[in-house]
Design a protein around this motif. Structure first.
Motif, PDB file in Angstrom:
ATOM      1  N   PHE A   1       0.858  -1.180   0.000  1.00 39.52           N
ATOM      2  CA  PHE A   1       0.000   0.000   0.000  1.00 39.52           C
ATOM      3  C   PHE A   1       0.901   1.239   0.000  1.00 39.52           C
ATOM      4  CE2 PHE A   1      -2.377  -3.357   2.068  1.00 39.52           C
ATOM      5  CZ  PHE A   1      -3.676  -3.219   1.599  1.00 39.52           C
ATOM      6  N   VAL A   2       0.679   2.141  -0.954  1.00 41.07           N
ATOM      7  CA  VAL A   2       1.458   3.378  -1.039  1.00 41.07           C
ATOM      8  C   VAL A   2       0.550   4.550  -0.700  1.00 41.07           C
ATOM      9  CG1 VAL A   2       2.851   4.871  -2.512  1.00 41.07           C
ATOM     10  CG2 VAL A   2       2.942   2.389  -2.825  1.00 41.07           C
ATOM     11  N   CYS A   3       0.927   5.321   0.316  1.00 36.04           N
ATOM     12  CA  CYS A   3       0.102   6.443   0.772  1.00 36.04           C
ATOM     13  C   CYS A   3       0.771   7.767   0.419  1.00 36.04           C
ATOM     14  CB  CYS A   3      -0.119   6.351   2.273  1.00 36.04           C
ATOM     15  SG  CYS A   3      -1.185   7.644   2.941  1.00 36.04           S
ATOM     16  N   CYS A   4       0.040   8.625  -0.280  1.00 30.52           N
ATOM     17  CA  CYS A   4       0.590   9.908  -0.699  1.00 30.52           C
ATOM     18  C   CYS A   4      -0.549  10.855  -1.088  1.00 30.52           C
ATOM     19  CB  CYS A   4       1.534   9.712  -1.890  1.00 30.52           C
ATOM     20  SG  CYS A   4       2.455  11.208  -2.351  1.00 30.52           S
ATOM     21  N   GLN A   5      -0.248  12.143  -1.146  1.00 33.62           N
ATOM     22  CA  GLN A   5      -1.241  13.123  -1.583  1.00 33.62           C
ATOM     23  C   GLN A   5      -1.564  12.974  -3.062  1.00 33.62           C
ATOM     24  OE1 GLN A   5       1.371  13.743   0.324  1.00 33.62           O
ATOM     25  NE2 GLN A   5       0.898  15.195   1.957  1.00 33.62           N
ATOM     26  N   GLU A   6      -0.607  12.469  -3.820  1.00 33.49           N
ATOM     27  CA  GLU A   6      -0.787  12.305  -5.266  1.00 33.49           C
ATOM     28  C   GLU A   6      -0.439  10.877  -5.665  1.00 33.49           C
ATOM     29  OE1 GLU A   6       1.458  14.002  -9.229  1.00 33.49           O
ATOM     30  OE2 GLU A   6       0.731  15.475  -7.766  1.00 33.49           O
ATOM     31  N   ARG A   7      -1.205  10.319  -6.568  1.00 36.73           N
ATOM     32  CA  ARG A   7      -0.947   8.948  -7.029  1.00 36.73           C
ATOM     33  C   ARG A   7       0.314   8.935  -7.892  1.00 36.73           C
ATOM     34  NH1 ARG A   7      -4.572   4.463  -8.312  1.00 36.73           N
ATOM     35  NH2 ARG A   7      -6.321   5.823  -7.763  1.00 36.73           N
ATOM     36  N   PRO A   8       1.362   8.238  -7.457  1.00 35.93           N
ATOM     37  CA  PRO A   8       2.584   8.185  -8.272  1.00 35.93           C
ATOM     38  C   PRO A   8       2.397   7.271  -9.479  1.00 35.93           C
ATOM     39  CG  PRO A   8       2.827   6.833  -6.321  1.00 35.93           C
ATOM     40  CD  PRO A   8       1.517   7.536  -6.173  1.00 35.93           C
ATOM     41  N   PRO A   9       3.209   7.452 -10.514  1.00 36.73           N
ATOM     42  CA  PRO A   9       3.082   6.640 -11.729  1.00 36.73           C
ATOM     43  C   PRO A   9       3.664   5.246 -11.546  1.00 36.73           C
ATOM     44  CG  PRO A   9       4.908   8.170 -11.967  1.00 36.73           C
ATOM     45  CD  PRO A   9       4.255   8.489 -10.661  1.00 36.73           C
ATOM     46  N   LEU A  10       2.824   4.304 -11.102  1.00 37.46           N
ATOM     47  CA  LEU A  10       3.240   2.931 -10.856  1.00 37.46           C
ATOM     48  C   LEU A  10       2.278   1.976 -11.552  1.00 37.46           C
ATOM     49  CD1 LEU A  10       4.046   3.034  -7.013  1.00 37.46           C
ATOM     50  CD2 LEU A  10       5.703   2.900  -8.871  1.00 37.46           C
ATOM     51  N   PRO A  11       2.682   0.741 -11.786  1.00 35.73           N
ATOM     52  CA  PRO A  11       1.782  -0.267 -12.383  1.00 35.73           C
ATOM     53  C   PRO A  11       0.839  -0.835 -11.335  1.00 35.73           C
ATOM     54  CG  PRO A  11       3.939  -1.243 -11.989  1.00 35.73           C
ATOM     55  CD  PRO A  11       4.064   0.213 -11.645  1.00 35.73           C
ATOM     56  N   TRP A  12      -0.229  -0.121 -11.006  1.00 36.69           N
ATOM     57  CA  TRP A  12      -1.142  -0.510  -9.939  1.00 36.69           C
ATOM     58  C   TRP A  12      -1.829  -1.829 -10.253  1.00 36.69           C
ATOM     59  CZ3 TRP A  12      -0.094   2.298  -5.904  1.00 36.69           C
ATOM     60  CH2 TRP A  12       0.415   3.589  -6.087  1.00 36.69           C
ATOM     61  N   SER A  13      -2.023  -2.638  -9.211  1.00 31.73           N
ATOM     62  CA  SER A  13      -2.604  -3.968  -9.386  1.00 31.73           C
ATOM     63  C   SER A  13      -3.150  -4.427  -8.041  1.00 31.73           C
ATOM     64  CB  SER A  13      -1.539  -4.954  -9.888  1.00 31.73           C
ATOM     65  OG  SER A  13      -0.553  -5.156  -8.882  1.00 31.73           O
ATOM     66  N   SER A  14      -3.586  -5.687  -7.971  1.00 33.82           N
ATOM     67  CA  SER A  14      -4.038  -6.219  -6.687  1.00 33.82           C
ATOM     68  C   SER A  14      -2.881  -6.314  -5.696  1.00 33.82           C
ATOM     69  CB  SER A  14      -4.663  -7.610  -6.887  1.00 33.82           C
ATOM     70  OG  SER A  14      -3.721  -8.496  -7.460  1.00 33.82           O
ATOM     71  N   HIS A  15      -1.642  -6.423  -6.198  1.00 37.16           N
ATOM     72  CA  HIS A  15      -0.463  -6.449  -5.340  1.00 37.16           C
ATOM     73  C   HIS A  15      -0.048  -5.054  -4.887  1.00 37.16           C
ATOM     74  CE1 HIS A  15       0.829 -10.618  -5.217  1.00 37.16           C
ATOM     75  NE2 HIS A  15       0.701 -10.723  -6.527  1.00 37.16           N
ATOM     76  N   LEU A  16      -0.338  -4.058  -5.700  1.00 38.05           N
ATOM     77  CA  LEU A  16       0.138  -2.703  -5.446  1.00 38.05           C
ATOM     78  C   LEU A  16      -1.056  -1.748  -5.455  1.00 38.05           C
ATOM     79  CD1 LEU A  16       2.672  -0.953  -5.075  1.00 38.05           C
ATOM     80  CD2 LEU A  16       2.775  -0.715  -7.567  1.00 38.05           C
ATOM     81  N   ARG A  17      -1.353  -1.155  -4.299  1.00 39.11           N
ATOM     82  CA  ARG A  17      -2.562  -0.349  -4.143  1.00 39.11           C
ATOM     83  C   ARG A  17      -2.225   1.056  -3.651  1.00 39.11           C
ATOM     84  NH1 ARG A  17      -6.658  -4.746  -1.208  1.00 39.11           N
ATOM     85  NH2 ARG A  17      -5.944  -6.580  -2.400  1.00 39.11           N
ATOM     86  N   TYR A  18      -2.972   2.017  -4.156  1.00 37.06           N
ATOM     87  CA  TYR A  18      -2.790   3.411  -3.778  1.00 37.06           C
ATOM     88  C   TYR A  18      -3.754   3.772  -2.654  1.00 37.06           C
ATOM     89  CZ  TYR A  18      -3.109   8.522  -4.055  1.00 37.06           C
ATOM     90  OH  TYR A  18      -3.134   9.858  -3.758  1.00 37.06           O
ATOM     91  N   THR A  19      -3.214   4.389  -1.595  1.00 34.00           N
ATOM     92  CA  THR A  19      -4.015   4.879  -0.479  1.00 34.00           C
ATOM     93  C   THR A  19      -3.897   6.392  -0.438  1.00 34.00           C
ATOM     94  OG1 THR A  19      -3.597   2.855   0.806  1.00 34.00           O
ATOM     95  CG2 THR A  19      -4.360   4.785   2.015  1.00 34.00           C
ATOM     96  N   PRO A  20      -4.931   7.132  -0.797  1.00 36.50           N
ATOM     97  CA  PRO A  20      -4.842   8.599  -0.820  1.00 36.50           C
ATOM     98  C   PRO A  20      -4.699   9.188   0.577  1.00 36.50           C
ATOM     99  CG  PRO A  20      -7.094   7.882  -1.250  1.00 36.50           C
ATOM    100  CD  PRO A  20      -6.257   6.638  -1.249  1.00 36.50           C
ATOM    101  N   PHE A  21      -3.983  10.319   0.649  1.00 37.06           N
ATOM    102  CA  PHE A  21      -3.805  11.024   1.916  1.00 37.06           C
ATOM    103  C   PHE A  21      -4.364  12.425   1.757  1.00 37.06           C
ATOM    104  CE2 PHE A  21      -1.318  13.508   5.012  1.00 37.06           C
ATOM    105  CZ  PHE A  21      -1.584  12.779   6.160  1.00 37.06           C
ATOM    106  N   ARG A  22      -5.346  12.772   2.576  1.00 35.06           N
ATOM    107  CA  ARG A  22      -6.036  14.047   2.436  1.00 35.06           C
ATOM    108  C   ARG A  22      -5.933  14.928   3.679  1.00 35.06           C
ATOM    109  NH1 ARG A  22      -5.432  12.706  -1.991  1.00 35.06           N
ATOM    110  NH2 ARG A  22      -6.989  11.928  -3.480  1.00 35.06           N
ATOM    111  N   ASP A  23      -5.284  14.446   4.736  1.00 34.17           N
ATOM    112  CA  ASP A  23      -5.232  15.214   5.980  1.00 34.17           C
ATOM    113  C   ASP A  23      -4.278  16.402   5.849  1.00 34.17           C
ATOM    114  OD1 ASP A  23      -6.879  13.268   6.938  1.00 34.17           O
ATOM    115  OD2 ASP A  23      -5.324  12.214   8.070  1.00 34.17           O
ATOM    116  N   ALA A  24      -4.616  17.482   6.512  1.00 34.20           N
ATOM    117  CA  ALA A  24      -3.730  18.643   6.590  1.00 34.20           C
ATOM    118  C   ALA A  24      -2.836  18.485   7.809  1.00 34.20           C
ATOM    119  CB  ALA A  24      -4.550  19.921   6.681  1.00 34.20           C
ATOM    120  N   VAL A  25      -1.553  18.313   7.587  1.00 38.28           N
ATOM    121  CA  VAL A  25      -0.606  18.072   8.672  1.00 38.28           C
ATOM    122  C   VAL A  25       0.493  19.116   8.610  1.00 38.28           C
ATOM    123  CG1 VAL A  25       1.078  16.457   9.638  1.00 38.28           C
ATOM    124  CG2 VAL A  25      -1.064  15.596   8.679  1.00 38.28           C
ATOM    125  N   GLU A  26       0.772  19.752   9.731  1.00 40.06           N
ATOM    126  CA  GLU A  26       1.863  20.719   9.789  1.00 40.06           C
ATOM    127  C   GLU A  26       3.152  19.983  10.110  1.00 40.06           C
ATOM    128  OE1 GLU A  26       3.140  24.809  12.188  1.00 40.06           O
ATOM    129  OE2 GLU A  26       1.087  24.036  12.313  1.00 40.06           O
TER     130      GLU A  26
END
Length: 307
Positions: free
Chosen positions: A98-123
Motif C-alpha cells: 500500500f502506497v500512501c501519498c497526496q498524489e498517485r505516483p506513476p506505478l503499475p497498480w494492481s491487486s499487489h500494489l494499491r494506492y491509499t490517498p492522503f487528504r489530511d492537513a498536517v503541519e
C-alpha cells in the motif's frame, strides 16, 4: 507532526517484565504509558494467536512524501519504482504493498500494489500520519488475507531477493526483526554493513536502530481487528528503536533474521530523515564501516538487483 518519543531502555525492560508477571491490566490501570504501549498491552489481552499460517500474507506499508514537499518528484518516484521492484522480484507472491501519498505516483497498480490517498492537513512531517492511514487501509485484507505480517517500508529502501519466502517459512510465534542490513550513502557512493555491535566492533549498530524498514509485525484480523490495527497505527508512529519493545509488550516478540535483508538508501537529497536533520550520524556510520572489498560489493548488488 512530531514522531512519538521513545521510552528509556530501563523502563522498557521493567514494563516487559511487568507484562509477563503482573499482567496487562495491572500495568494499564497503575502505570503511565505511551499510547503505543497501551495499544500493545490491549493487543496482548486478546490472547495467544494460533499457529502461524502456512502461507502468511505480507502487508507492506509505504508512506511516500508528497510532491509539494520535495524538489524532484520524478527522482522520488524513480526510487519508489525500484523499491516496488524489490518486492515484485520476490518469488513468494502473497503480498500487498500500500502506497500512501497526496498524489498517485506513476506505478503499475494492481491487486499487489494499491494506492491509499492522503487528504489530511498536517503541519510538518506527515510520515507518521501516513503510516496510521496505511494501518487503517489494511481493512481491505480482512476477508481474503486476514493473517500475516505487516511491515512499514520507506519508499527508497530495498528488500533483498528471497526475504519474503525466508520470513514465511520461519517458525515464530511473533514477527521478524532485521538486525543486519546495508546502509548506502548515495551522495558519497559508499556502502556499509549494519549489525549488532560486538567486542571487536563496539561502534556497530543493529540495522533496526538505523532504519524503520526493519520489522514485520504479526497480525490476525479475524478477531479483534480494531485492536490489531490500533496497535499497528500506534507502533508505527514511534521511533523504530521501539519496535522490539512494543512487539514484546504485545506478546508477539520479534525474532531476528539471520542475513542482511534490507538496503537503506540515504543522502540522496529527498530522505524523510534529512528534513529532520537525522542523517548526518548515519553518514558517519557509513564512512566508518564502509565495505571496500570488490567481491563483497558484487555480492550486495546480486542480492539487491534494483540497486
Amino acid at each position: 507532526m512530531a514522531q512519538a518519543p521513545a521510552t528509556s531502555k530501563t523502563r522498557r525492560r521493567l514494563l516487559e517484565w511487568g507484562a509477563g508477571t503482573l499482567g496487562s491490566n495491572w500495568l494499564l490501570t497503575r502505570r503511565k504509558l505511551h499510547p503505543a504501549e497501551k495499544a500493545a498491552l490491549k493487543l496482548r489481552m486478546l490472547g495467544r494467536l494460533p499457529g502461524k499460517p502456512k502461507e502468511p500474507h505480507f502487508a507492506i506499508l509505504i508512506p511516500l512524501v508528497g510532491p509539494g514537499d520535495v524538489g524532484d518528484w520524478d527522482a522520488v518516484t524513480r526510487r519508489l519504482t525500484r523499491t516496488v521492484e524489490s518486492f515484485k522480484r520476490q518469488e513468494y507472491r502473497r503480498w500487498t504493498a500500500f502506497v500512501c501519498c497526496q498524489e498517485r505516483p506513476p506505478l503499475p497498480w494492481s491487486s499487489h500494489l494499491r494506492y491509499t490517498p492522503f487528504r489530511d492537513a498536517v503541519e510538518g512531517n506527515d510520515k507518521w500520519a501516513k503510516l496510521r492511514t496505511l494501518a487503517k487501509a489494511m481493512t481491505e485484507l480482512r476477508d481474503d488475507d486476514p493473517q500475516g505480517f505487516a511491515m512499514s517500508f520507506d519508499a527508497d529502501d530495498l528488500l533483498a531477493d528471497g526475504q519474503l519466502a525466508n520470513m514465511a517459512q520461519r517458525k515464530t510465534s511473533g514477527g521478524h526483526l532485521v538486525t543486519q542490513g546495508y546502509v548506502a550513502d548515495i551522495g558519497e557512493d559508499r556502502i556499509a554493513l549494519a549489525r549488532p555491535q560486538s567486542v571487536s566492533q563496539p561502534g556497530q549498530k543493529a540495522f533496526w536502530k538505523l532504519c524503520g524498514s526493519s520489522a514485520a509485525f504479526r497480525y490476525d484480523l479475524r478477531h479483534g481487528m480494531k485492536t490489531e490495527l490500533a496497535f499497528l497505527a500506534a507502533a508505527l508512529s514511534h521511533e523504530h528503536r521501539m519496535f522490539p519493545h512494543l512487539a514484546a509488550l504485545s506478546g508477539r516478540p520479534l525474532r531476528p533474521l539471520d542475513d542482511p535483508a534490507v538496503l537503506y538508501l540515504l543522502n540522496h537529497g529527498e530522505n524523510f530523515g534529512a528534513r529532520r536533520g537525522r542523517t548526518e550520524f548515519k553518514q558517519r556510520f557509513a564512512n566508518r564501516f564502509e565495505i571496500t572489498d570488490p567481491d563483497q560489493l558484487d555480492e550486495i548488488r546480486t542480492k539487491f538487483p534494483p540497486f
